[in-house]
Design a protein around this motif. Structure first.
Motif, short mmCIF file in Angstrom:
data_model
loop_
_atom_site.label_atom_id
_atom_site.label_comp_id
_atom_site.label_asym_id
_atom_site.label_seq_id
_atom_site.Cartn_x
_atom_site.Cartn_y
_atom_site.Cartn_z
N MET A 175 33.94 -21.10 18.65
CA MET A 175 32.84 -21.38 17.74
C MET A 175 33.24 -21.01 16.31
SD MET A 175 29.61 -20.04 19.97
CE MET A 175 28.46 -20.42 18.64
N TYR A 176 32.96 -21.89 15.38
CA TYR A 176 33.26 -21.68 13.96
C TYR A 176 34.75 -21.46 13.72
CZ TYR A 176 28.58 -19.96 15.10
OH TYR A 176 27.34 -19.79 15.66
N GLY A 177 35.60 -21.81 14.71
CA GLY A 177 37.03 -21.59 14.56
C GLY A 177 37.46 -20.14 14.67
N GLU A 178 36.57 -19.25 15.17
CA GLU A 178 36.88 -17.82 15.27
C GLU A 178 37.32 -17.49 16.69
OE1 GLU A 178 33.53 -15.61 13.92
OE2 GLU A 178 33.35 -16.73 12.03
N PRO A 179 38.53 -16.96 16.86
CA PRO A 179 39.07 -16.71 18.20
C PRO A 179 38.24 -15.78 19.06
CG PRO A 179 40.79 -16.58 16.54
CD PRO A 179 39.50 -16.67 15.80
N ASP A 180 37.49 -14.86 18.43
CA ASP A 180 36.72 -13.90 19.22
C ASP A 180 35.33 -14.42 19.60
OD1 ASP A 180 35.85 -13.87 16.63
OD2 ASP A 180 35.37 -11.72 16.61
N VAL A 181 35.06 -15.68 19.28
CA VAL A 181 33.77 -16.29 19.67
C VAL A 181 34.09 -17.53 20.50
CG1 VAL A 181 31.49 -17.05 18.91
CG2 VAL A 181 32.84 -15.52 17.46
N PRO A 182 34.38 -17.37 21.78
CA PRO A 182 34.83 -18.50 22.61
C PRO A 182 33.71 -19.51 22.90
CG PRO A 182 34.51 -16.56 23.96
CD PRO A 182 34.33 -16.11 22.53
N TYR A 183 34.12 -20.74 23.02
CA TYR A 183 33.23 -21.83 23.40
C TYR A 183 32.77 -21.65 24.86
CZ TYR A 183 31.83 -26.83 23.48
OH TYR A 183 31.14 -28.01 23.55
N LEU A 184 33.72 -21.27 25.72
CA LEU A 184 33.44 -21.03 27.13
C LEU A 184 33.25 -19.53 27.36
CD1 LEU A 184 33.36 -21.99 30.12
CD2 LEU A 184 35.83 -21.64 30.17
N ARG A 185 32.07 -19.16 27.85
CA ARG A 185 31.81 -17.74 28.09
C ARG A 185 32.32 -17.30 29.45
NH1 ARG A 185 25.89 -15.82 26.92
NH2 ARG A 185 26.72 -16.03 24.81
N LYS A 186 32.00 -18.08 30.47
CA LYS A 186 32.42 -17.71 31.82
C LYS A 186 32.27 -18.89 32.76
CE LYS A 186 29.62 -15.24 34.37
NZ LYS A 186 28.65 -14.25 34.92
#
Length: 334
Positions: free
Chosen positions: A65-76
């Motif tokens: 999300m927003y291109g930030e590695p620590d905010v993944p598109y897939l949670r689980k």
């Protein structure tokens, strides 16, 4: 035209049957939403499914999300014992969306069919949302939505287009959903003439919305549109067949592809639109390019122009009159 209509075949649409020429085949474009679950079913081999599933999971894991590695598109990946071959992905609605808006995205393979289903859910359980006043308007419902999604999955199966089920339920594009009618059913499918690029029917049944007026009550707008297309009314009227009261309006005029063609419309249950009497809308197009997936500019550039509608006005009317009066409720569907 006799050749086209001599081999009529029952097609199951929603909770209804309609006879159409065998020369009209199922189009690739559709829309299905049953009880807030979007559904897609396609014939597919197991090996092809496994390859596509692997590629899809890789794609999800690459997205942030927003291109930030620590905010993944897939949670689980959610536990889903009902899905013997496949997965349920818990992902964000879109890469730039709100993290608490989740999509439960089910991919499964069963009996020769790919089954894709998705439902929107909210998850404001993270501590970062606890102090937000707005979070009270979006209570976490993810566990309930997951249970609902998996329950729907157990009701769904693949279906050949010429298969007419006998159980209570809804016919959808390449599939069938078991169960009684609800106020949240929407099914849209199209059938196009196999050897032409501009002849097709679109058929929609929906229990989740209704019109304020009947088709014939919208004459002023319809006639204005016909005038803009340098067209005219071929026929209009109110009829009844197999207990279904319906309006029809048949137009001839310039199409969006700039040729003279036909646009015929059918509506039933326009002001009802409920579980027992869903609105039914059928349109026939002649001289309009058949529905297709979005094309690139390069693909669009090589498409052959439509220089003339495939059917004449008389042939279009004959085809319409062969198909429309056959619409009837499927026995046992409701």
């Amino acid at each position: 035209m006799k050749k086209i209509t001599q081999n009529m075949t029952p097609r199951c649409i929603g909770r209804y049957l309609i006879d159409m020429p065998a020369d009209l085949v199922l189009n690739s474009q559709f829309n299905v939403s049953i009880d807030d679950v979007k559904i897609e079913i396609r014939p597919m081999t197991q090996s092809a499914f496994e390859m596509q599933l692997e590629e899809y999971e890789k794609k999800l894991r690459r997205e942030t999300m927003y291109g930030e590695p620590d905010v993944p598109y897939l949670r689980k990946i959610e536990a889903a014992p009902q899905v013997q071959l496949g997965k349920v992905f818990n992902r964000v609605d879109s890469p730039g969306g709100e993290g608490f808006v989740r999509i439960l995205d089910l991919w499964a393979w069963r009996d020769g069919y790919l089954v894709k289903m998705e439902i929107k859910a909210y998850d404001t359980s993270d501590k970062k949302y606890q102090s937000e006043a707005w979070a009270k308007d979006f209570p976490t419902d993810l566990p309930e939505k997951l249970a609902h999604l998996l329950s729907m999955y157990e009701r769904v199966r693949g279906r050949a287009d010429n298969e007419v089920p006998t159980e209570q339920g809804v016919c959808i594009h390449n599939g069938f959903v078991l169960g009684p009618p609800s106020d949240e059913e929407e099914v849209l499918v199209s059938y196009h003439q196999k050897d032409s690029q501009d002849v097709y029917f679109s058929l929609e049944t929906a229990s989740n919305f209704r019109e304020d007026t009947n088709l014939l009550d919208r004459g002023r707008q319809i006639e204005a549109g016909a005038a803009e297309a340098d067209g005219h009314t071929v026929r209009k009227g109110r009829h009844e067949a197999h207990g279904i009261k319906y309006d029809e309006w048949l137009l001839t005029g310039k199409t969006t592809d700039r040729v003279k063609g036909q646009l015929f419309s059918f509506e039933a249950n326009s002001k009802l639109g409920n579980a027992k009497a869903p609105i039914i809308m059928i349109t026939f197009h002649n001289g309009y390019r058949i529905p297709a997936a979005p094309r690139t500019m390069e693909e669009s550039a090589v498409l052959p122009d439509i220089t003339q509608a495939t059917l004449s006005e008389a042939e279009s009317v004959a085809l319409w009159d062969a198909v429309i009066p056959t619409l009837r409720p499927r026995p046992g569907a409701f």
